[in-house]
Design a protein around this motif. Structure first.
Motif, PDB file in Angstrom:
ATOM      1  N   HIS A  36       0.824  -1.207   0.000  1.00 53.26           N
ATOM      2  CA  HIS A  36       0.000   0.000   0.000  1.00 53.26           C
ATOM      3  C   HIS A  36       0.864   1.265   0.000  1.00 53.26           C
ATOM      4  O   HIS A  36       0.541   2.251  -0.670  1.00 53.26           O
ATOM      5  CB  HIS A  36      -0.937  -0.001   1.209  1.00 53.26           C
ATOM      6  CG  HIS A  36      -2.145  -0.861   1.042  1.00 53.26           C
ATOM      7  ND1 HIS A  36      -2.144  -2.218   1.242  1.00 53.26           N
ATOM      8  CD2 HIS A  36      -3.414  -0.544   0.676  1.00 53.26           C
ATOM      9  CE1 HIS A  36      -3.346  -2.707   1.017  1.00 53.26           C
ATOM     10  NE2 HIS A  36      -4.152  -1.710   0.670  1.00 53.26           N
ATOM     11  N   ARG A  39       2.197   1.803  -3.538  1.00 57.27           N
ATOM     12  CA  ARG A  39       1.143   2.300  -4.423  1.00 57.27           C
ATOM     13  C   ARG A  39       0.854   3.770  -4.158  1.00 57.27           C
ATOM     14  O   ARG A  39       0.703   4.574  -5.090  1.00 57.27           O
ATOM     15  CB  ARG A  39      -0.133   1.472  -4.234  1.00 57.27           C
ATOM     16  CG  ARG A  39      -0.107   0.074  -4.813  1.00 57.27           C
ATOM     17  CD  ARG A  39      -0.310   0.075  -6.335  1.00 57.27           C
ATOM     18  NE  ARG A  39      -1.500   0.805  -6.739  1.00 57.27           N
ATOM     19  CZ  ARG A  39      -2.740   0.291  -6.778  1.00 57.27           C
ATOM     20  NH1 ARG A  39      -2.937  -0.968  -6.403  1.00 57.27           N
ATOM     21  NH2 ARG A  39      -3.756   1.012  -7.198  1.00 57.27           N
ATOM     22  N   HIS A 238      -7.451   1.439   0.856  1.00 58.67           N
ATOM     23  CA  HIS A 238      -7.206   0.001   0.835  1.00 58.67           C
ATOM     24  C   HIS A 238      -7.388  -0.491  -0.593  1.00 58.67           C
ATOM     25  O   HIS A 238      -8.231   0.011  -1.332  1.00 58.67           O
ATOM     26  CB  HIS A 238      -8.171  -0.737   1.771  1.00 58.67           C
ATOM     27  CG  HIS A 238      -7.723  -2.108   2.154  1.00 58.67           C
ATOM     28  ND1 HIS A 238      -7.909  -3.204   1.330  1.00 58.67           N
ATOM     29  CD2 HIS A 238      -7.091  -2.567   3.260  1.00 58.67           C
ATOM     30  CE1 HIS A 238      -7.411  -4.288   1.915  1.00 58.67           C
ATOM     31  NE2 HIS A 238      -6.907  -3.922   3.103  1.00 58.67           N
ATOM     32  N   GLU A 239      -6.593  -1.476  -0.964  1.00 61.48           N
ATOM     33  CA  GLU A 239      -6.722  -2.027  -2.316  1.00 61.48           C
ATOM     34  C   GLU A 239      -8.086  -2.659  -2.525  1.00 61.48           C
ATOM     35  O   GLU A 239      -8.673  -2.564  -3.608  1.00 61.48           O
ATOM     36  CB  GLU A 239      -5.617  -3.060  -2.560  1.00 61.48           C
ATOM     37  CG  GLU A 239      -5.503  -3.498  -4.006  1.00 61.48           C
ATOM     38  CD  GLU A 239      -4.204  -4.214  -4.274  1.00 61.48           C
ATOM     39  OE1 GLU A 239      -3.461  -3.767  -5.169  1.00 61.48           O
ATOM     40  OE2 GLU A 239      -3.933  -5.217  -3.591  1.00 61.48           O
ATOM     41  N   ASP A 240      -8.620  -3.281  -1.498  1.00 65.64           N
ATOM     42  CA  ASP A 240      -9.948  -3.900  -1.565  1.00 65.64           C
ATOM     43  C   ASP A 240     -10.659  -3.648  -0.239  1.00 65.64           C
ATOM     44  O   ASP A 240     -10.625  -4.485   0.668  1.00 65.64           O
ATOM     45  CB  ASP A 240      -9.822  -5.404  -1.827  1.00 65.64           C
ATOM     46  CG  ASP A 240     -11.169  -6.071  -2.099  1.00 65.64           C
ATOM     47  OD1 ASP A 240     -12.210  -5.407  -1.906  1.00 65.64           O
ATOM     48  OD2 ASP A 240     -11.179  -7.250  -2.492  1.00 65.64           O
ATOM     49  N   LEU A 254      -7.961   2.114  -3.563  1.00 66.86           N
ATOM     50  CA  LEU A 254      -6.755   2.739  -4.107  1.00 66.86           C
ATOM     51  C   LEU A 254      -6.934   3.166  -5.552  1.00 66.86           C
ATOM     52  O   LEU A 254      -6.411   4.205  -5.969  1.00 66.86           O
ATOM     53  CB  LEU A 254      -5.577   1.765  -3.990  1.00 66.86           C
ATOM     54  CG  LEU A 254      -4.747   1.830  -2.711  1.00 66.86           C
ATOM     55  CD1 LEU A 254      -3.738   0.692  -2.698  1.00 66.86           C
ATOM     56  CD2 LEU A 254      -4.048   3.166  -2.569  1.00 66.86           C
ATOM     57  N   ASN A 255      -7.662   2.376  -6.339  1.00 71.43           N
ATOM     58  CA  ASN A 255      -7.783   2.714  -7.758  1.00 71.43           C
ATOM     59  C   ASN A 255      -8.658   3.949  -8.007  1.00 71.43           C
ATOM     60  O   ASN A 255      -8.660   4.507  -9.100  1.00 71.43           O
ATOM     61  CB  ASN A 255      -8.304   1.515  -8.566  1.00 71.43           C
ATOM     62  CG  ASN A 255      -9.691   1.055  -8.135  1.00 71.43           C
ATOM     63  OD1 ASN A 255     -10.317   1.656  -7.269  1.00 71.43           O
ATOM     64  ND2 ASN A 255     -10.159  -0.018  -8.730  1.00 71.43           N
TER      65      ASN A 255
END
Length: 272
Positions: A36, A39, A238-240, A254-255
């Motif tokens: 994280h 990223r 968070h990524e997910d 994050l996206n």
């Protein structure tokens, strides 16, 4: 205008461009934390936005005993030290007791006083005496003008490197609301002011044994806060988020972060 605070090579306050404090709510693992952080660094480098990495080594104020707290201070600080050393990022985490101040100050660039502990005089004094920058979150139970007294405790202990963070105020049960008047009021203390955009959409205890959240409103509150002239924005990412071990319902994927930060940076440049 607020005063300027230096955190390594990052300058916050005094009309400086918006600073981002971001990371997952809690340290889930070393691998996930470093991922994280990498990223976030890539995203912020692409936008030329200063970044302070945040992740808690212990979430001591969980809704229930079953809530995930993190790896604890010793292991958590080791992981944050790796983030700091390998990526060159300034790091921030929560402290919960006087005993945590000294070991945390050896690693952390910013010691964060959680909202529920913002009136704990001995904790604030000990944090101030460490010499580190202190980020104090405004309690959900405090008026914004009360934060001048909180800051005065740290100043009396010999430390003026103070940041104040708005994270919403209790509004009935299991709900928070953000009063936009709090930003100029807190700025009048002279210390940099941060908006915690993701905790402000939290629904404390809203899921029975854990907190809920309404991340769909983060964008709107963030735009309003930046337009009010704040010095930085705090976001848990968070990524997910749906699989996050803590605060997933109010965390930003994050996206989705680059587009949101680009918009906030434009508003900040216009205001300042």
């Amino acid at each position: 205008m607020t005063r300027e605070i230096a955190i390594n090579d990052i300058k916050i306050g005094a009309g400086r461009p918006l600073v981002l404090i971001a990371g997952p709510c809690v340290i889930e693992s070393e691998t996930a934390t470093l991922h994280h952080a990498e990223r976030l660094l890539t995203i912020c480098n692409g936008l030329s936005m200063p970044l302070i990495f945040k992740a808690s080594y212990d979430k001591a104020n969980r809704t229930s005993m079953g809530g995930f707290r993190g790896p604890g201070m010793r292991d958590g600080l080791k992981i944050l030290a790796k983030v700091k050393d390998s990526l060159g990022l300034a790091v921030l985490s929560d402290i919960h007791s006087i005993e945590q101040v000294a070991p945390a100050a050896e690693v952390l660039d910013v010691l964060q006083i959680p909202a529920f502990l913002c009136r704990q005089t001995d904790l604030i004094v000990a944090a101030a005496q460490s010499g580190r920058v202190i980020n104090v979150k405004k309690g959900q139970f405090l008026a914004p003008w009360d934060m001048k007294n909180v800051a005065a405790k740290a100043v009396a202990a010999g430390n003026e490197n103070i940041i104040l963070t708005e994270r919403g105020a209790s509004f009935g049960y299991n709900n928070l609301v953000v009063d936009m008047r709090s930003f100029p009021i807190m700025c009048s203390t002279g210390f940099p002011v941060i908006f915690d955009a993701t905790h402000s959409v939290q629904l404390p205890g809203g899921q029975g044994e854990s907190s809920g959240g309404q991340r769909e409103y983060v964008e709107y509150l963030s735009r309003a806060a930046v337009a009010a002239g704040i010095d930085g924005i705090f976001m848990e990412v968070h990524e997910d988020p749906d699989k996050a071990l803590c605060d997933g319902p109010n965390s930003i994927p994050l996206n989705e972060l680059p587009a949101l930060l680009k918009m906030l940076k434009s508003i900040d440049a216009l205001v300042k």
